[in-house]
Design a protein around this motif. Structure first.
Motif, short mmCIF file in Angstrom:
data_model
loop_
_atom_site.label_atom_id
_atom_site.label_comp_id
_atom_site.label_asym_id
_atom_site.label_seq_id
_atom_site.Cartn_x
_atom_site.Cartn_y
_atom_site.Cartn_z
N GLY A 117 -6.35 -3.64 -10.67
CA GLY A 117 -5.08 -3.30 -10.05
C GLY A 117 -4.15 -2.49 -10.94
O GLY A 117 -3.93 -2.84 -12.10
N GLN A 183 3.88 0.90 -1.87
CA GLN A 183 2.77 0.83 -0.93
C GLN A 183 1.83 2.01 -1.13
O GLN A 183 2.29 3.14 -1.31
N ASP A 208 -6.50 0.64 4.55
CA ASP A 208 -6.29 -0.27 3.42
C ASP A 208 -4.93 0.02 2.78
O ASP A 208 -4.67 1.14 2.34
N ARG A 210 -2.19 -1.31 -0.13
CA ARG A 210 -1.86 -2.17 -1.27
C ARG A 210 -0.34 -2.22 -1.40
O ARG A 210 0.33 -1.19 -1.46
N ARG A 211 0.20 -3.44 -1.44
CA ARG A 211 1.65 -3.63 -1.59
C ARG A 211 1.92 -4.39 -2.89
O ARG A 211 1.28 -5.39 -3.16
N TYR A 223 1.40 -9.33 -4.89
CA TYR A 223 0.41 -8.25 -4.92
C TYR A 223 -0.54 -8.50 -3.76
O TYR A 223 -1.12 -9.59 -3.66
N ASN A 224 -0.71 -7.51 -2.89
CA ASN A 224 -1.46 -7.76 -1.67
C ASN A 224 -2.34 -6.56 -1.34
O ASN A 224 -1.86 -5.43 -1.27
N ASP A 225 -3.63 -6.81 -1.15
CA ASP A 225 -4.55 -5.82 -0.60
C ASP A 225 -4.84 -6.24 0.84
O ASP A 225 -5.44 -7.29 1.08
#
Length: 253
Positions: A117, A183, A208, A210-211, A223-225
């Motif tokens: 990441g 994002q 997809d 990512r945030r 952290y988020n996928d």
């Protein structure tokens, strides 16, 4: 329709996706009668059982209904808002993340952020709680999310984090400030795991995102996928032109 047979995954899932697209585009409008099963089977060059399976999926989603002796019809709410506009500001982001119902699949505590990441200038907290969830929109499983929540935040209200939309929960915590939200949107494909969770053909397109949410001191709070069904994600942006720019733009006929 030989392309259907040459595509990975189950035929009836491909047919269901095509019918959904017809509903979204308005080619099939509320109240319309669906073609008979035999005609659809001939159109798609598949067995009638394949069509029945696809139609059954759309019936379970509330998009179609059967009327005894009359046929199968499009429901009144079949073409409602069932897509996600990628948020370009905070209100749009909140609207995007709060319109689904989450279901917890897996939880692990005291984990680190993924080594792959890029934290976009942020720094990792000492530990995180990992949640894998599948979210549904109007009864349709539409996204898989791999979320990492800073452990000290998670411990303040674990039940809410397990079962509610995560970003509004973070916002509601006294003394917590979200200073930055980054994002990144990419287009991917469903692997065997995500295809199974979302009921998609293998290699179906995914949006997809990512945030990364950071605190004022740069600590990554969240952290988020998240992988959205590709047929449910859209990117919208309006460009404001000044009067001078508008006048300078060449006219098109």
């Amino acid at each position: 329709m030989d392309i259907l047979r040459n595509s990975p995954g189950k035929l009836y899932l491909h047919v269901a996706d095509i019918l959904r697209q017809r509903l979204r585009s308005g080619a099939l409008a509320p109240g319309d009668r669906l073609k008979p099963i035999s005609e659809l089977a001939e159109e798609f060059r598949v067995a009638t059982v394949t069509i029945r399976q696809a139609v059954a999926i759309l019936e379970s989603e509330g998009r179609l209904y059967r009327q005894q002796g009359a046929g199968t019809f499009v429901t009144e709410n079949s073409t409602g808002d069932d897509s996600f506009a990628v948020g370009l500001d905070w209100p749009e982001l909140l609207d995007m993340v709060t319109k689904t119902d989450p279901r917890l699949i897996e939880k692990r505590e005291n984990v680190e952020l993924p080594s792959r990441g890029d934290l976009k200038g942020g720094k990792a907290a000492s530990s995180y709680v990992y949640l894998r969830r599948v979210n549904a929109l109007k009864g349709l499983d539409c996204l898989v999310a791999d979320a990492y929540i800073a452990s000290d935040l998670y411990d303040r209200c674990p039940e809410r984090f397990d079962h509610e939309t995560i970003i509004p929960v973070i916002e509601s915590l006294p003394g917590v400030t979200i200073a930055k939200c980054h994002q990144t949107l990419t287009i991917g494909q469903a692997d065997m795991d995500k295809a199974g969770l979302l009921g998609l053909p293998l290699s179906a397109p995914l949006g997809d995102i990512r945030r990364i949410l950071t605190a004022p001191d740069g600590t990554v709070l969240y952290y988020n996928d998240v992988s959205y069904r590709g047929d449910m994600v859209k990117f919208e942006i309006s460009l404001e032109l000044s009067a001078d720019q508008a006048n300078a733009s060449p006219a098109r006929e």
